[in-house]
Design a protein around this motif. Structure first.
Motif, short mmCIF file in Angstrom:
data_model
loop_
_atom_site.label_atom_id
_atom_site.label_comp_id
_atom_site.label_asym_id
_atom_site.label_seq_id
_atom_site.Cartn_x
_atom_site.Cartn_y
_atom_site.Cartn_z
N ALA A 39 2.09 6.61 -6.93
CA ALA A 39 1.07 7.57 -7.39
C ALA A 39 1.57 9.00 -7.18
CB ALA A 39 -0.23 7.34 -6.64
N ARG A 40 2.26 9.24 -6.08
CA ARG A 40 2.81 10.58 -5.83
C ARG A 40 3.82 10.96 -6.91
NH1 ARG A 40 5.43 11.52 -0.06
NH2 ARG A 40 3.22 11.32 0.55
N ASP A 86 -2.56 18.85 -2.78
CA ASP A 86 -1.93 17.61 -3.20
C ASP A 86 -2.50 17.08 -4.50
OD1 ASP A 86 -0.30 15.21 -2.89
OD2 ASP A 86 -2.16 14.18 -2.36
N ARG A 87 -3.80 17.22 -4.71
CA ARG A 87 -4.44 16.60 -5.87
C ARG A 87 -4.88 17.61 -6.94
NH1 ARG A 87 -5.74 11.21 -5.28
NH2 ARG A 87 -4.51 10.38 -3.55
N SER A 90 2.48 1.66 -3.42
CA SER A 90 1.50 2.15 -4.40
C SER A 90 1.26 3.64 -4.23
CB SER A 90 0.20 1.37 -4.24
OG SER A 90 -0.79 1.86 -5.12
N ALA A 91 1.14 4.10 -2.97
CA ALA A 91 0.92 5.52 -2.72
C ALA A 91 2.11 6.36 -3.16
CB ALA A 91 0.63 5.75 -1.24
N LEU A 92 3.32 5.87 -2.92
CA LEU A 92 4.51 6.61 -3.34
C LEU A 92 4.63 6.66 -4.86
CD1 LEU A 92 7.12 5.29 -0.73
CD2 LEU A 92 5.99 7.53 -0.77
N ARG A 149 -5.28 18.64 1.07
CA ARG A 149 -5.71 17.63 0.09
C ARG A 149 -5.90 18.27 -1.28
NH1 ARG A 149 -8.86 16.22 4.56
NH2 ARG A 149 -10.79 17.03 3.63
N ARG A 166 1.97 11.90 -10.01
CA ARG A 166 1.39 13.25 -9.91
C ARG A 166 2.46 14.31 -10.18
NH1 ARG A 166 -1.43 10.88 -5.60
NH2 ARG A 166 -0.16 11.84 -3.97
N ALA A 170 0.84 -1.21 0.00
CA ALA A 170 0.00 0.00 0.00
C ALA A 170 0.87 1.26 0.00
CB ALA A 170 -0.93 -0.01 1.21
N ILE A 171 1.96 1.22 0.76
CA ILE A 171 2.87 2.38 0.81
C ILE A 171 3.55 2.56 -0.54
CG2 ILE A 171 4.94 3.32 1.89
CD1 ILE A 171 4.15 1.89 4.44
#
Length: 229
Positions: A129-130, A222-223, A125-127, A219, A133, A122-123
């Motif tokens: 995605a960051r 960030d997005r 995947s989040a990194l 948020r 972005r 999960a970590i």
């Protein structure tokens, strides 16, 4: 109470990482001394350790060649090579096993640390995605036309480019903004209501112009992105 340890720690590790390195080397009389280094190279992603494994393998081959010194029909050594090479092989083996074991003793600690530092899925995947972005933002800043063609920031439209979860605050509908920024739909509706025909010039301008709850600011930063309207 919630267990905050990683799944590996929570399960408990019966055997420490690399526990088999030394037993394998000793039980095979050094023949497999290269294998622990190759395993560590894969676990740690180290090219240098691959070369170390190759070096141990080469030494083992050389010792085997020396051990196969020429002998006559009665098994007696032939010539100087027959006398010297077995001695070299024996001394080499006596040195190889303790040197490899000492090296592996240090190496197994590196492998244990390396495994503990591997991020959970999960970590990771989040990194990832960051990072996507960040890449998509650079495209939007340097080539807005390409960003529009790739539909960066438009999760409401069909597209093939993965921007990591960005949303264009100047063109996306309220539902998409609410979903991507994880904010209430009324707050997203206020963002859509407050944007003018020319759109927002930056996310900071949006935060000043639109009435958005303060907890949602991070948020949105960030997005959110603001492509020219």
């Amino acid at each position: 109470m919630t267990d905050t340890r990683s799944p590996r720690a929570a399960r408990g590790r019966t055997w420490p990482a690399g526990w088999w390195y030394l037993p394998l080397t000793v039980l095979t009389a050094g023949l497999a001394a290269w294998a622990p280094f190759l395993h560590a190279a894969v676990v740690l992603g180290s090219t240098r350790l691959r070369w170390v494994a190759a070096a141990y393998g080469a030494v083992m081959v050389a010792l085997l060649v020396c051990a196969a010194a020429p002998v006559d029909a009665q098994g007696n050594p032939v010539g100087t090579a027959g006398d010297v090479l077995p001695v070299i092989a024996g001394m080499g083996w006596l040195l190889l096993i303790p040197v490899a074991c000492a090296h592996q003793w240090v190496l197994r600690r590196r492998v244990a640390r390396g495994r503990d530092q591997v991020p959970e899925p999960a970590i990771a995947s989040a990194l990832a995605a960051r990072d996507r972005r960040s890449t998509a933002r650079r495209i939007a800043e340097t080539d807005p036309l390409l960003a529009r063609e790739l539909r960066i920031g438009r999760p409401d439209l069909a597209r093939s480019y993965d921007d990591g979860g960005l949303v264009d605050l100047n063109s996306a509908p309220a539902e998409a903004i609410a979903r991507c920024c994880d904010i209430p739909l009324p707050a997203a509706g206020e963002i859509v209501r407050a944007r003018t025909e020319s759109g927002y010039s930056s996310v900071d301008e949006l935060l000043v112009t639109a009435t958005v709850p303060l907890p949602a600011w991070d948020r949105i930063r960030d997005r959110g992105l603001t492509l020219p309207a």
